[in-house]
Design a protein around this motif. Structure first.
Motif, PDB file in Angstrom:
ATOM      1  N   MET A 178       0.857  -1.157  -0.024  1.00 46.26           N
ATOM      2  CA  MET A 178      -0.029  -0.035   0.071  1.00 46.26           C
ATOM      3  C   MET A 178       0.874   1.339  -0.154  1.00 46.26           C
ATOM      4  N   ARG A 179       2.117   1.131   0.733  1.00 46.86           N
ATOM      5  CA  ARG A 179       2.935   2.158   0.820  1.00 46.86           C
ATOM      6  C   ARG A 179       3.528   2.600  -0.716  1.00 46.86           C
ATOM      7  N   LEU A 180       3.837   1.506  -1.342  1.00 49.74           N
ATOM      8  CA  LEU A 180       4.312   1.512  -2.657  1.00 49.74           C
ATOM      9  C   LEU A 180       3.085   2.231  -3.690  1.00 49.74           C
ATOM     10  N   VAL A 181       2.142   1.705  -3.644  1.00 44.04           N
ATOM     11  CA  VAL A 181       0.951   2.373  -4.355  1.00 44.04           C
ATOM     12  C   VAL A 181       0.810   3.960  -4.236  1.00 44.04           C
ATOM     13  N   ALA A 182       0.658   4.361  -2.840  1.00 43.12           N
ATOM     14  CA  ALA A 182       0.603   5.602  -2.399  1.00 43.12           C
ATOM     15  C   ALA A 182       1.654   6.721  -2.767  1.00 43.12           C
ATOM     16  N   ALA A 183       2.943   6.097  -2.815  1.00 38.21           N
ATOM     17  CA  ALA A 183       4.242   6.862  -3.284  1.00 38.21           C
ATOM     18  C   ALA A 183       3.898   6.898  -4.893  1.00 38.21           C
ATOM     19  N   GLY A 184       3.460   5.819  -5.577  1.00 39.49           N
ATOM     20  CA  GLY A 184       3.192   5.975  -7.061  1.00 39.49           C
ATOM     21  C   GLY A 184       2.090   6.934  -7.116  1.00 39.49           C
ATOM     22  N   ALA A 185       1.201   6.875  -6.507  1.00 36.40           N
ATOM     23  CA  ALA A 185      -0.048   8.176  -6.562  1.00 36.40           C
ATOM     24  C   ALA A 185       0.564   9.369  -6.407  1.00 36.40           C
ATOM     25  N   ARG A 186       1.034   9.573  -5.474  1.00 34.02           N
ATOM     26  CA  ARG A 186       2.019  11.148  -5.391  1.00 34.02           C
ATOM     27  C   ARG A 186       2.861  11.487  -6.511  1.00 34.02           C
ATOM     28  N   ARG A 187       3.271  10.430  -7.214  1.00 34.56           N
ATOM     29  CA  ARG A 187       4.461  10.915  -8.331  1.00 34.56           C
ATOM     30  C   ARG A 187       3.403  11.009  -9.387  1.00 34.56           C
ATOM     31  N   ASP A 188       2.335  10.163  -9.603  1.00 32.12           N
ATOM     32  CA  ASP A 188       1.435  10.527 -10.634  1.00 32.12           C
ATOM     33  C   ASP A 188       0.814  11.987 -10.619  1.00 32.12           C
ATOM     34  N   MET A 189       0.816  12.540  -9.375  1.00 33.48           N
ATOM     35  CA  MET A 189       0.327  13.977  -9.158  1.00 33.48           C
ATOM     36  C   MET A 189       1.498  15.034  -9.215  1.00 33.48           C
ATOM     37  N   GLY A 190       2.906  14.672  -9.406  1.00 33.59           N
ATOM     38  CA  GLY A 190       3.675  15.468  -9.569  1.00 33.59           C
ATOM     39  C   GLY A 190       4.352  15.544  -8.365  1.00 33.59           C
ATOM     40  N   GLN A 191       3.911  15.011  -7.186  1.00 31.70           N
ATOM     41  CA  GLN A 191       4.380  15.279  -5.783  1.00 31.70           C
ATOM     42  C   GLN A 191       5.575  14.540  -5.374  1.00 31.70           C
ATOM     43  N   ILE A 192       6.881  14.851  -6.088  1.00 30.37           N
ATOM     44  CA  ILE A 192       7.975  13.668  -5.913  1.00 30.37           C
ATOM     45  C   ILE A 192       8.588  13.631  -4.726  1.00 30.37           C
ATOM     46  N   GLU A 193       8.503  14.777  -4.141  1.00 29.21           N
ATOM     47  CA  GLU A 193       9.046  14.961  -2.632  1.00 29.21           C
ATOM     48  C   GLU A 193       8.273  14.114  -1.510  1.00 29.21           C
ATOM     49  N   ALA A 194       6.823  14.283  -1.889  1.00 31.41           N
ATOM     50  CA  ALA A 194       6.013  13.598  -0.907  1.00 31.41           C
ATOM     51  C   ALA A 194       5.851  12.031  -1.054  1.00 31.41           C
ATOM     52  N   ALA A 195       6.366  11.763  -2.320  1.00 34.71           N
ATOM     53  CA  ALA A 195       6.542  10.532  -2.600  1.00 34.71           C
ATOM     54  C   ALA A 195       7.704   9.913  -1.752  1.00 34.71           C
ATOM     55  N   ILE A 196       8.581  10.484  -1.947  1.00 29.67           N
ATOM     56  CA  ILE A 196       9.836  10.146  -1.226  1.00 29.67           C
ATOM     57  C   ILE A 196       9.746  10.113   0.384  1.00 29.67           C
ATOM     58  N   VAL A 197       9.181  10.791   0.956  1.00 34.15           N
ATOM     59  CA  VAL A 197       8.654  10.646   2.566  1.00 34.15           C
ATOM     60  C   VAL A 197       7.623   9.539   2.543  1.00 34.15           C
ATOM     61  N   THR A 198       6.853   9.420   1.782  1.00 40.02           N
ATOM     62  CA  THR A 198       5.743   8.203   1.734  1.00 40.02           C
ATOM     63  C   THR A 198       6.575   6.945   1.795  1.00 40.02           C
ATOM     64  N   LEU A 199       7.634   6.831   1.254  1.00 38.14           N
ATOM     65  CA  LEU A 199       8.406   5.552   0.996  1.00 38.14           C
ATOM     66  C   LEU A 199       9.367   5.559   2.305  1.00 38.14           C
ATOM     67  N   GLN A 200       9.746   6.502   3.185  1.00 38.67           N
ATOM     68  CA  GLN A 200      10.650   6.318   4.208  1.00 38.67           C
ATOM     69  C   GLN A 200       9.850   5.856   5.363  1.00 38.67           C
ATOM     70  N   SER A 201      10.250   4.421   5.917  1.00 40.94           N
ATOM     71  CA  SER A 201       9.530   3.916   6.722  1.00 40.94           C
ATOM     72  C   SER A 201      10.533   2.752   7.655  1.00 40.94           C
ATOM     73  N   PRO A 202      10.228   2.388   8.735  1.00 40.03           N
ATOM     74  CA  PRO A 202      11.092   1.208   9.293  1.00 40.03           C
ATOM     75  C   PRO A 202      11.418   0.278   8.273  1.00 40.03           C
ATOM     76  N   GLU A 203      10.469  -0.278   7.411  1.00 42.53           N
ATOM     77  CA  GLU A 203      10.631  -1.309   6.552  1.00 42.53           C
ATOM     78  C   GLU A 203      11.817  -1.150   5.636  1.00 42.53           C
ATOM     79  N   LEU A 204      11.891   0.261   5.049  1.00 31.71           N
ATOM     80  CA  LEU A 204      13.026   0.738   4.330  1.00 31.71           C
ATOM     81  C   LEU A 204      14.218   0.731   4.919  1.00 31.71           C
ATOM     82  N   ALA A 205      14.110   1.414   6.321  1.00 32.15           N
ATOM     83  CA  ALA A 205      15.378   1.464   6.915  1.00 32.15           C
ATOM     84  C   ALA A 205      16.062   0.165   7.443  1.00 32.15           C
ATOM     85  N   SER A 206      15.242  -1.010   7.397  1.00 31.77           N
ATOM     86  CA  SER A 206      15.580  -2.094   8.011  1.00 31.77           C
ATOM     87  C   SER A 206      16.695  -2.921   7.266  1.00 31.77           C
ATOM     88  N   SER A 207      17.724  -3.596   7.925  1.00 29.84           N
ATOM     89  CA  SER A 207      18.841  -4.357   7.002  1.00 29.84           C
ATOM     90  C   SER A 207      18.004  -5.586   6.759  1.00 29.84           C
TER      91      SER A 207
END
Length: 267
Positions: free
Chosen positions: A136-165
């Motif tokens: 769902m996070r991936l889809v939401a980030a894609g939707a942000r990009r669809d709307m031209g909100q690239i910085e918001a897409a970056i923030v959307t993807l920042q999460s514990p799952e992304l930071a986890s090793s």
């Protein structure tokens, strides 16, 4: 549609098989075999998979697993309105929210990213398992990009799952999406770092992270030239050979060295 004899229908998931028990035995077998064909072909030949899904749908439209399979087959063929309708039907039948992320992505495919964003904020998201929430996070980030909100897409993807090793089934795709968003924002150095992290987690080759890294490093791939194309010389036709032989005989008689030169060229 023809189905290979070695496809028995027993290959389907046990939960799906249980759903099909509500059907007469012969019908259940036919539906199961068509569902197996959908699963086998959906990646390599989505059009054929879609055709088999339509057969299964015609045979058992009241089975949730059939509606779901039909939805994914339509989705694979970018038939987003049809896919969304099938996913909604499956959700109504089961009450499960498992399909919520892909339903939101269908909204994106239909050119309605704002609707996908709205779905990302619905209570259903909290009921998803960890994999579903990442999706769902991936889809939401894609939707942000669809709307031209690239910085918001970056923030959307920042999460514990992304930071986890820890490497999970979703790790490579999440890191890749983050790298791609960074690159779109002009943050090339960070993008390269995350493409490398995506590649590290991508054991199955689900992304083209290696190619993206190569592009950033300025590496160009050149197709290998077939040795046969390099080494092979065009065959001279028989008339030319006859003429050459005559010329060689004449040259040998005159003691001229040009015959040796011609011989070198023909080798």
């Amino acid at each position: 549609m023809p189905i290979p004899d070695d496809v028995t229908g027993d290959e389907i998931d046990k939960d799906v098989r249980q759903e099909l028990q509500s059907l007469p035995k012969g019908l259940a077998e036919d539906v199961a075999r068509n569902l197996v064909m959908v699963a086998n072909l959906i990646d390599e030949d989505p059009e054929q998979a879609y055709a088999y899904s339509k057969v299964a749908l015609r045979l058992a439209s009241r089975v949730a697993a059939v509606r779901e399979a039909a939805g994914f087959a339509a989705y694979a063929n970018q038939k987003y309105a049809e896919a969304l309708a099938e996913f909604r039907a499956a959700k109504r039948m089961t009450g499960s929210v498992e399909l919520w992320p892909v339903m939101a992505d269908c909204e994106r495919g239909l050119g309605r990213p704002e609707r996908a964003m709205a779905m990302a904020g619905e209570p259903e998201v909290q009921k998803l398992d960890k994999a579903g929430q990442v999706e769902m996070r991936l889809v939401a980030a894609g939707a942000r990009r669809d709307m031209g909100q690239i910085e918001a897409a970056i923030v959307t993807l920042q999460s514990p799952e992304l930071a986890s090793s820890s490497v999970q089934p979703w790790t490579a795709r999440l890191r890749y999406a983050y790298a791609d968003a960074l690159l779109a924002a002009g943050r090339e150095g960070e993008a390269r770092e995350w493409f490398a992290k995506a590649l590290e987690a991508d054991k199955d080759g689900a992304t083209d992270a290696s190619d993206r890294l190569a592009e950033l490093d300025g590496v160009e791939f050149v197709d290998a030239i077939d040795e046969g194309d390099v080494d092979a010389e065009p065959e001279a036709d028989s008339d030319d050979l006859s003429d050459d032989e005559s010329d060689d005989e004449s040259d040998d008689e005159s003691g001229d060295e040009s015959g040796d030169v011609e011989g070198d060229k023909s080798e």
